[in-house]
Design a protein around this motif. Structure first.
Motif, PDB file in Angstrom:
ATOM      1  N   GLY A 107       0.503  -1.071   0.024  1.00  0.00           N
ATOM      2  CA  GLY A 107      -0.021   0.212   0.218  1.00  0.00           C
ATOM      3  C   GLY A 107       1.007   1.252  -0.615  1.00  0.00           C
ATOM      4  N   LYS A 108       0.640   2.613   0.068  1.00  0.00           N
ATOM      5  CA  LYS A 108       1.201   3.584  -0.082  1.00  0.00           C
ATOM      6  C   LYS A 108       1.892   3.757   1.367  1.00  0.00           C
ATOM      7  CE  LYS A 108      -0.832   5.454  -3.482  1.00  0.00           C
ATOM      8  NZ  LYS A 108      -0.296   5.981  -4.182  1.00  0.00           N
ATOM      9  N   GLU A 116       3.724   0.668  -5.422  1.00  0.00           N
ATOM     10  CA  GLU A 116       2.884   1.399  -4.570  1.00  0.00           C
ATOM     11  C   GLU A 116       1.239   0.916  -5.385  1.00  0.00           C
ATOM     12  OE1 GLU A 116       3.958   5.334  -1.041  1.00  0.00           O
ATOM     13  OE2 GLU A 116       3.189   5.212  -3.760  1.00  0.00           O
ATOM     14  N   ASN A 117       0.497   0.242  -4.446  1.00  0.00           N
ATOM     15  CA  ASN A 117      -1.230  -0.305  -4.670  1.00  0.00           C
ATOM     16  C   ASN A 117      -2.258   0.491  -4.501  1.00  0.00           C
ATOM     17  OD1 ASN A 117      -0.077  -1.707  -7.326  1.00  0.00           O
ATOM     18  ND2 ASN A 117       1.001  -2.916  -5.210  1.00  0.00           N
ATOM     19  N   GLU A 118      -2.830   0.967  -4.438  1.00  0.00           N
ATOM     20  CA  GLU A 118      -4.278   1.371  -4.269  1.00  0.00           C
ATOM     21  C   GLU A 118      -5.246  -0.009  -3.634  1.00  0.00           C
ATOM     22  OE1 GLU A 118      -5.207   4.401  -3.425  1.00  0.00           O
ATOM     23  OE2 GLU A 118      -4.092   5.165  -4.675  1.00  0.00           O
ATOM     24  N   MET A 119      -6.062   0.584  -2.229  1.00  0.00           N
ATOM     25  CA  MET A 119      -6.653  -0.433  -1.384  1.00  0.00           C
ATOM     26  C   MET A 119      -7.237  -1.378  -2.400  1.00  0.00           C
ATOM     27  SD  MET A 119      -4.657  -1.721   1.282  1.00  0.00           S
ATOM     28  CE  MET A 119      -3.167  -0.386   1.384  1.00  0.00           C
ATOM     29  N   ASP A 120      -7.562  -0.752  -3.245  1.00  0.00           N
ATOM     30  CA  ASP A 120      -9.049  -1.184  -3.872  1.00  0.00           C
ATOM     31  C   ASP A 120      -8.627  -2.131  -5.473  1.00  0.00           C
ATOM     32  OD1 ASP A 120     -10.904  -0.152  -2.557  1.00  0.00           O
ATOM     33  OD2 ASP A 120     -11.314   2.218  -4.128  1.00  0.00           O
ATOM     34  N   TRP A 134      -6.344  -4.848  -4.906  1.00  0.00           N
ATOM     35  CA  TRP A 134      -5.553  -5.990  -3.890  1.00  0.00           C
ATOM     36  C   TRP A 134      -7.535  -6.263  -3.580  1.00  0.00           C
ATOM     37  CZ3 TRP A 134      -0.755  -7.122  -2.502  1.00  0.00           C
ATOM     38  CH2 TRP A 134      -0.036  -6.270  -2.862  1.00  0.00           C
ATOM     39  N   LEU A 177      -9.812  -5.027  -0.915  1.00  0.00           N
ATOM     40  CA  LEU A 177      -8.734  -4.996   0.183  1.00  0.00           C
ATOM     41  C   LEU A 177      -9.555  -3.815   1.100  1.00  0.00           C
ATOM     42  CD1 LEU A 177      -6.732  -6.206   2.396  1.00  0.00           C
ATOM     43  CD2 LEU A 177      -4.656  -4.324   1.093  1.00  0.00           C
ATOM     44  N   SER A 178      -9.985  -2.507   0.957  1.00  0.00           N
ATOM     45  CA  SER A 178     -10.438  -1.404   1.419  1.00  0.00           C
ATOM     46  C   SER A 178     -11.204  -1.609   1.885  1.00  0.00           C
ATOM     47  CB  SER A 178     -10.805  -0.295  -0.129  1.00  0.00           C
ATOM     48  OG  SER A 178     -11.789  -0.714  -0.992  1.00  0.00           O
ATOM     49  N   LEU A 181     -11.020  -4.456   5.352  1.00  0.00           N
ATOM     50  CA  LEU A 181      -9.888  -3.244   6.331  1.00  0.00           C
ATOM     51  C   LEU A 181     -10.876  -2.318   7.478  1.00  0.00           C
ATOM     52  CD1 LEU A 181      -6.328  -2.241   4.656  1.00  0.00           C
ATOM     53  CD2 LEU A 181      -7.029  -3.967   6.373  1.00  0.00           C
ATOM     54  N   ASN A 184     -10.296  -0.844  10.196  1.00  0.00           N
ATOM     55  CA  ASN A 184      -8.435  -0.256   9.314  1.00  0.00           C
ATOM     56  C   ASN A 184      -9.247   0.716   9.162  1.00  0.00           C
ATOM     57  OD1 ASN A 184      -7.956  -2.620  11.046  1.00  0.00           O
ATOM     58  ND2 ASN A 184      -6.330  -2.679   9.893  1.00  0.00           N
TER      59      ASN A 184
END
Length: 67
Positions: free
Chosen positions: A9-10, A44-48, A50, A57-58, A61, A66
């Motif tokens: 992630g970031k 870096e990947n956006e949580m959407d 993954w 993932l967004s 979390l 989170n």
């Protein structure tokens, strides 16, 4: 030329600098190759971007409380 890649992630700039430094140092010590030979890439990947268990993932979390 050895290549080290981390996907996650970031990450803030200070943490990236530390990761690059420590990955390079440890790999150099372990492999006996000069630090100057290593290339490190942090992707870096956006949580959407993954997913696991059929969910992005967004959402996972968020459900866990989170960020």
């Amino acid at each position: 030329m050895p290549f080290i890649k981390l996907e996650g992630g970031k990450i803030d700039k200070e943490k990236k600098e530390r990761l690059i430094s420590e990955f390079t140092r440890i790999a150099s010590e372990t492999l006996g190759i000069p630090e100057e030979a290593f290339v490190v890439l942090i992707k870096e990947n956006e949580m959407d971007n993954w997913g696991t268990g059929g969910k992005v993932l967004s959402k996972i979390l968020a459900e866990r409380g989170n960020k």
